[in-house]
Each structure stands twice: as C-alpha cells, then as structure tokens.
Design an enzyme around this catalytic site. Sequence first.
Site, PDB file in Angstrom:
ATOM      1  N   ASP A 292       9.440 -23.564  13.298  1.00  0.00           N
ATOM      2  CA  ASP A 292      10.093 -23.199  14.542  1.00  0.00           C
ATOM      3  C   ASP A 292       9.270 -23.778  15.694  1.00  0.00           C
ATOM      4  O   ASP A 292       8.179 -24.317  15.509  1.00  0.00           O
ATOM      5  CB  ASP A 292      10.239 -21.662  14.647  1.00  0.00           C
ATOM      6  CG  ASP A 292      11.381 -21.277  15.563  1.00  0.00           C
ATOM      7  OD1 ASP A 292      11.961 -20.191  15.384  1.00  0.00           O
ATOM      8  OD2 ASP A 292      11.719 -22.067  16.466  1.00  0.00           O
ATOM      9  N   GLU A 497      16.233 -14.001  22.574  1.00  0.00           N
ATOM     10  CA  GLU A 497      14.980 -13.726  21.880  1.00  0.00           C
ATOM     11  C   GLU A 497      14.248 -12.509  22.428  1.00  0.00           C
ATOM     12  O   GLU A 497      14.874 -11.484  22.693  1.00  0.00           O
ATOM     13  CB  GLU A 497      14.109 -14.986  21.904  1.00  0.00           C
ATOM     14  CG  GLU A 497      14.850 -16.160  21.255  1.00  0.00           C
ATOM     15  CD  GLU A 497      13.973 -17.366  21.053  1.00  0.00           C
ATOM     16  OE1 GLU A 497      14.485 -18.477  21.200  1.00  0.00           O
ATOM     17  OE2 GLU A 497      12.800 -17.214  20.709  1.00  0.00           O
TER      18      GLU A 497
HETATM   19  O1  LIG Z   1       7.914 -19.484  29.436  1.00  0.00           O
HETATM   20  N1  LIG Z   1       7.922 -18.625  28.498  1.00  0.00           N
HETATM   21  O2  LIG Z   1       7.534 -17.431  28.675  1.00  0.00           O
HETATM   22  C1  LIG Z   1       8.353 -19.025  27.209  1.00  0.00           C
HETATM   23  C2  LIG Z   1       8.295 -18.116  26.163  1.00  0.00           C
HETATM   24  C3  LIG Z   1       8.694 -18.519  24.907  1.00  0.00           C
HETATM   25  C4  LIG Z   1       9.138 -19.816  24.742  1.00  0.00           C
HETATM   26  O3  LIG Z   1       9.435 -20.188  23.517  1.00  0.00           O
HETATM   27  C5  LIG Z   1      10.459 -21.134  23.274  1.00  0.00           C
HETATM   28  O4  LIG Z   1      11.585 -20.976  24.120  1.00  0.00           O
HETATM   29  C6  LIG Z   1      12.740 -21.720  23.783  1.00  0.00           C
HETATM   30  C7  LIG Z   1      13.061 -22.712  24.937  1.00  0.00           C
HETATM   31  O5  LIG Z   1      11.911 -23.233  25.469  1.00  0.00           O
HETATM   32  C8  LIG Z   1      12.651 -22.474  22.526  1.00  0.00           C
HETATM   33  O6  LIG Z   1      13.934 -22.912  22.185  1.00  0.00           O
HETATM   34  C9  LIG Z   1      12.030 -21.610  21.448  1.00  0.00           C
HETATM   35  S1  LIG Z   1      13.035 -20.602  20.600  1.00  0.00           S
HETATM   36  C10 LIG Z   1      13.184 -21.389  19.052  1.00  0.00           C
HETATM   37  O7  LIG Z   1      13.548 -22.722  19.360  1.00  0.00           O
HETATM   38  C11 LIG Z   1      14.249 -23.454  18.366  1.00  0.00           C
HETATM   39  C12 LIG Z   1      14.638 -24.763  19.021  1.00  0.00           C
HETATM   40  O8  LIG Z   1      15.219 -24.514  20.280  1.00  0.00           O
HETATM   41  C13 LIG Z   1      15.453 -22.658  17.859  1.00  0.00           C
HETATM   42  O9  LIG Z   1      16.202 -23.401  16.936  1.00  0.00           O
HETATM   43  C14 LIG Z   1      14.945 -21.390  17.223  1.00  0.00           C
HETATM   44  O10 LIG Z   1      15.986 -20.596  16.695  1.00  0.00           O
HETATM   45  C15 LIG Z   1      14.158 -20.579  18.238  1.00  0.00           C
HETATM   46  O11 LIG Z   1      13.487 -19.525  17.564  1.00  0.00           O
HETATM   47  C16 LIG Z   1      10.813 -20.875  21.860  1.00  0.00           C
HETATM   48  O12 LIG Z   1      10.927 -19.458  21.706  1.00  0.00           O
HETATM   49  C17 LIG Z   1       9.234 -20.720  25.772  1.00  0.00           C
HETATM   50  C18 LIG Z   1       8.832 -20.319  27.044  1.00  0.00           C
END
Ligand SMILES: O=[N+]([O-])c1ccc(O[C@@H]2O[C@@H](CO)[C@H](O)[C@H](S[C@@H]3O[C@H](CO)[C@@H](O)[C@H](O)[C@H]3O)[C@@H]2O)cc1
Length: 611
Positions: A292, A497
């Site tokens: 992930d 999430e």
């Molecule tokens: O700024 N913050 O606080 C912050 C916190 C958490 C973050 O974490 C990230 O944020 C999202 C966007 O940046 C991301 O997509 C992933 S989620 C993950 O991504 C994969 C691809 O998109 C999906 O297929 C999965 O199913 C999913 O579990 C992550 O959690 C980003 C920023």
Amino acid sequence: MAEAELLYKNPDQPLNVRIRDLMRRMTLEEKIGQMVQIDRAVASTEVMKKYLIGSVLSGGGSAPAKKASVETWVNMVNDFQKGALSTRLGIPMIYGIDAVHGHNTVYGATIFPHNIGLGATRQVYADPALVKRIGAATALEVRATGIPYVFAPCIAVCRDPRWGRCYESYSEDPKIVRAMTELIPGLQGDRPANVRKGVPYLGGQEKVAACAKHYVGDGGTNKGINENNTLVGRHELFSIHMPAYYDSIIKGVATVMVSYSSWNGVKMHANRELITGFLKNTLNFKGIVISDWEGLDRMTTPPKANYTWSIETGVNAGLDMIMIPYNYTEFIDGLTFLVKNKFIPMSRINDAVKRILRVKFVMGVFENPLADLSMKKYIGSKEHRELAREAVRKSLVLLKNGKSEKRPLLPLPKKATKILVAGIHTNNIGYQCGGWTIDWQGQGGNITLGTTILTAIKNTVDQETEVVYQENPDAKFVKSNKFSYAIVVVGEHPYAETNGDSLNLTIPDPGPSIIDNVCGAIKCVVVIISGRPVAVKPYVAKMDALVAAWLPGTEGQGVADLLFGDYGFTGKLPHTWFKTVDQLPMNVGDSHYDPLFPFGFGLTTKPTNAT
Ligand SMILES: O=[N+]([O-])c1ccc(O[C@@H]2O[C@@H](CO)[C@H](O)[C@H](S[C@@H]3O[C@H](CO)[C@@H](O)[C@H](O)[C@H]3O)[C@@H]2O)cc1
C-alpha cells in the site's frame, strides 16, 4: 541486436520464453527499478529514464490538473511511458489509479454507488451481474484516460461500521463480498478456461488490470480503527476475511495489495507466512503483490523509524512492487544495499520481477504502450450514467414505510400542491458521492457532473407540483406552509480512511434538527446519505418513512425513481444496523445480536404502474 531477434519483444513467443529472455538481459538496477511505483507528482520522462521506474500511480486525488481533460490525462501517461520506453531494454511502465466507485479522480466520469450500496443490491443473493457490468464500464472510462491498471476491488469484509473505510466494503458477510468479486472479470475480462487459475489474465485493450485489496483482514480491526490490529483467530481470518481472495485468484486477478493493518500484532506488510507461504505458495497466485501507499514506512511506529529494516522485512515477506510514492531514491539505494550485502537473496528479486513482467506481458503493454483519444466518448457516457442510475435504484434500502403498515407513505404521489425538500444533502453532488471523489477525502459542492437528488425530484414530480427547497428549515417555517409532504435528505459529510473513523456514528448537525423540525410537523420520508449504518434510533419514531441511500454517486435520479414509484424498492441491508454504538462490533450470527434493523432487512414496494 535486431528487434526481431529479441525474444521478449516477440508477442508470438510463449509467455515464459519472453519472461526468461528479458530476465536474463536485466541488470540488478533494471530489476529493482521495475519494483518501484511512484506518484505522478514526482514522475517525469527524465525520472522514468534515469531511475528505470516500473510503475506510476495517482494516489487519492492526484490529478495532472483541476478538472483535467481526457487529453491532459492521456498526454501525462504517455509522457511517463516515453521515458520508460527510452531505457536500454524499453520495458514499458504501467500506470495505476484508484477506481473505488468508477473513475473517481476524473472530472466528468461516472461515479457509481460506493461498494456498501452495491452490497445492498439483490437478485437471489446480491447482484454480481450488475457489479460485473459496472466493472466493464469503469474499465472503459479508465482506459479512456490512458490508464491500464486500477486498485480495485476492495474486498474488505467490514465487521465494524466505526471503520472509516466501511463504505469501501460490500458487506459484513463474506458471501456477499465473494459474490462481488465479479467486478474483476468486469474490469479484466473473463479468464478463459485454458488460462490456469492463479495466473493473471487481461482480455484486451478495453480492459484494465485489477487489484484485490487489502490483504488480509483490513475490515476486522479493533473498534474499526483504520490500519490497526485485527485480533481474530485463524479460523475467523480464513472464514471471514480470506475467502474472497480465493475467488479473486480463480478469476485471474492481476495484483493483490497488502493491508496496512496487522493480524494479531504482526503487520501484514511483514507477514511472510501469509504473503509468500499462503498467497503465493498455497493459493499459487502468480500475479504481483503490491504494497500500500508508504506501506513499508508504516510497518514501524513512528513511520519510517527503521526504513532499512522495513525494506528488508517487506521485500523478504514477498512484496513485489512497492508503492513508494515519493522518496524513491532512498528505497532504491536501500534495496540495492540489502541485495548486494545478501540480506535479501537475488532469488526474491527475481521472483518479484518475474511477476511484474508476467503481468505486463499479459496486459499487452509491450505491444500497446501508448494511449490515444479513441475512447474519450466513454467518460461519463449516457449509457454508463444509466447503469449507475440502475445501481442506485437497486442499492437503496427501505427501512420504514408508514407509521402503520396499512398506511404506507411510499411511493409518494408525483402530483401534490406543494412539497418541501429539506437538507443540504439534497442539493450537493459532493455529499452524495462521498469520499474518494475527485479529491481523496471528497468534498461538498458541485465537484463534478451529475444529477443531485433535488434536481431528480424536480425532474420527476408533476409540473404543477410546487417544490420548495430549504437547506435547514425551522419548525415555524414548516408549520406555516401547507406542505403535502416532505422529503428530508441528511447524512454524513465526505471522508476517507482514518478521517472517517468514528466512535459515535452520529448524524452530523444540522441533520437531527432538520428531522425534528420537519417530521414533527408534516408527513416525511427521511433519506440517509451515509457510508455505513449511523445512529438513527432516536429519530425513527418521528419519521413516516426511512430510506438508506448510502453514497449513491452522481446519478441522484435513481433515488427519485424509487421515491415516486417508477421502480420498486428491492435493496436489503448488507450490514447490521445497530441500535447504539456500544453494541459494536455486532454482526449477524453474534450471540448478542439485537439490531435496530437486521442484516438482510429491507421493505419492498411495487412500481406505481405495476399491473
Ligand atoms: O497529509 N496527511 O495527513 C496524509 C495522511 C495520510 C496519507 O496517506 C495517503 O493518502 C492517500 C492520498 O495521498 C493515499 O491514496 C493513501 S491511501 C492508500 O492509497 C492507495 C493508492 O491511492 C489505495 O489504493 C489504497 O486503498 C489506500 O489505502 C495514503 O493513505 C496522505 C496524507
């Protein structure tokens, strides 16, 4: 050497011949590059060429521009691809993106109901055929933007609605989740009988590679806390959370994404027994196991506390492709060090790269590396929106219809003097789509093209019926008008999430007061827009009718189709609807089972014009 003599470039050669020929030509640097997936925000033609990157992704909400056109998407993907193709061996990259409920990052794409709504659809047992059709439509819209790979389906089995990702799960019941793996043949095409089970399959350039996620037990964490610990015995893990992976592999799923969560204290990203021992060796899965986003970083608390240990442990556990997404040079340097110093055997790297090449060959990306604009017509097409509207109709669950069975409120008469429509969720595309829509977290407002529930109501009622819309009416206003009835649409605000984790599951203000002000004065149907069961018990007695609409997406017309009887309600609860949150977790079959509305419950109505 002439192109013709490069066996790996010859599509007439058997798959294993192509893999073997290419593997023997690759350096360690080229092999490690294939294992790296970076976000588009840090990618470029030059980066692809210099670091031999094997894959690029859009993380949640990561788009080349606000309201980016199809052309902009295609040109971006092609630019990265040209960088990959310019390397010594010219191994094409694959671009991946989330398709949580349609091509949800792209402005103007069709947004389908979130998975919890699809889990409520019913033929004999869920509606797998509908979900397969949604997969096929989604594949067309994703391919239209030049992208051949999606991180879907999420086959989590949500066992606690306090989890912020519960709406990404089809149901608390593994049988429904298993049925919904039909999304995979929708996305990838039907695996032909002559393709062995476990081998990834892709049926041509109008299909996309899929990703069963998040392996395994993501929906069973303690109190539904996202990315937390799934404290269950082996029997429960293998009977509740694992079965849909059997179906996914049998259907030829190309990739499996590992969960951030832990099983009994062991991080899934570190779980060699379940990744290599079970998924690869026992289930014979021959596709790519992908981490992930920053999955390696989050193996430790705090994240990245020991990145070298995380790389060593994760790659040795069986991770083949690593979703970095930003600090790729640190990963490349770390993995190179670990291999050269024998902390990670070359055999592990070779297994990972063989899997990556196998998927790329099966996807046909060596033969068709670049995209064009020929599929642009599929984005948000009328046909796809009609399919989404059908899905909305089949996803709604009627929980109450009339204060007595003899006097049902629904279906509502289209002809009435004056009706009240109340609640901000009535007139807000962003709210009705929920999280993972345009932005990672989603947001309110006119974030993309679609039909709000208010517009749908106005489209449906008789032209002489006066429709009065009030976001947040007070009791005096409601009582001072002679409304025939009211439609109240309230619910949750978009989240994704961890931001969606909730210990109280209350309906955000001003929802409760709108229900009180409106339903305390006139006949009302309340439509709940939510990613899961929420705390409605205190208000049900006041309502004349109650509809769970989940997160319906862009086609709000599907809601009006049922409210006014053009179609009948058929949906059934895919999740137990609790009375109070202190009952949770509570799933069908539990000894303490005492729901407000039980799993599988749903009232039905006949279409008004039914004979
Ligand atoms: O700024 N913050 O606080 C912050 C916190 C958490 C973050 O974490 C990230 O944020 C999202 C966007 O940046 C991301 O997509 C992933 S989620 C993950 O991504 C994969 C691809 O998109 C999906 O297929 C999965 O199913 C999913 O579990 C992550 O959690 C980003 C920023």
